[in-house]
Design an enzyme around this catalytic site. Sequence first.
Site, short mmCIF file in Angstrom:
data_model
loop_
_atom_site.label_atom_id
_atom_site.label_comp_id
_atom_site.label_asym_id
_atom_site.label_seq_id
_atom_site.Cartn_x
_atom_site.Cartn_y
_atom_site.Cartn_z
N HIS A 1 0.83 -1.21 0.00
CA HIS A 1 0.00 0.00 0.00
C HIS A 1 0.87 1.26 0.00
O HIS A 1 0.67 2.18 -0.81
CB HIS A 1 -0.91 -0.04 1.23
CG HIS A 1 -1.77 1.16 1.42
ND1 HIS A 1 -3.10 1.18 1.11
CD2 HIS A 1 -1.49 2.40 1.90
CE1 HIS A 1 -3.62 2.36 1.39
NE2 HIS A 1 -2.65 3.13 1.87
N GLU A 2 1.84 1.32 0.90
CA GLU A 2 2.66 2.53 1.04
C GLU A 2 3.64 2.68 -0.13
O GLU A 2 3.88 3.80 -0.59
CB GLU A 2 3.39 2.55 2.38
CG GLU A 2 2.50 2.45 3.61
CD GLU A 2 1.42 3.53 3.74
OE1 GLU A 2 1.39 4.50 2.95
OE2 GLU A 2 0.58 3.39 4.65
N ILE A 3 4.19 1.60 -0.62
CA ILE A 3 5.10 1.70 -1.77
C ILE A 3 4.31 2.11 -3.02
O ILE A 3 4.81 2.91 -3.82
CB ILE A 3 5.90 0.39 -1.97
CG1 ILE A 3 6.90 0.25 -0.80
CG2 ILE A 3 6.62 0.38 -3.31
CD1 ILE A 3 7.60 -1.10 -0.72
#
Length: 164
Positions: free
Chosen positions: A132-134
């Site tokens: 999600h964050e990448i």
Amino acid sequence: MTIRPIVHFLDPRLQAIAAPVTTFDAELRMLADDLLDTMRAAPGVGITAPHIGVASRLVVLELEPKQVRIYVNPQIVWTSQEKIRHTEGSVSMPGVTDEIERHAAVEIAYQDLHGRELTEKAEGFLAVCHQHEIDQLDGIFWIQRLSKLKRDRLIKRYDKIRQR
């Protein structure tokens, strides 16, 4: 340490690809501290520098209280074939969530705040958070992983929440 304003959905800064961090100094550590404070205030379990309008590849996660993880320049180097579904949301689009299908396990390469190169294998919720964050660092907002129909419904729900 400061709570910074969060960039909200539809802001073009959330669609930009974040630049690699090249300087590992006190300013980077201060940015990480600000991200942690901002994430806790939101509240959330993960945040990236682009969420506060800074186009740098920096991620802060806190899946368990007082277990802060900081990743500089993270990248996925391996993914499992097995997939899982997990409910996701964003500090940049508060109040709405939906299920997203992701790889059940990943391995990431990253640097710490001192520039040391490390790797980490993750499964389950942590693997979902990394992906999600990448994605966000790559300018991919989480709702882009939904079908157009689900995405449109979610955006309508979010617009209603914002109008209250």
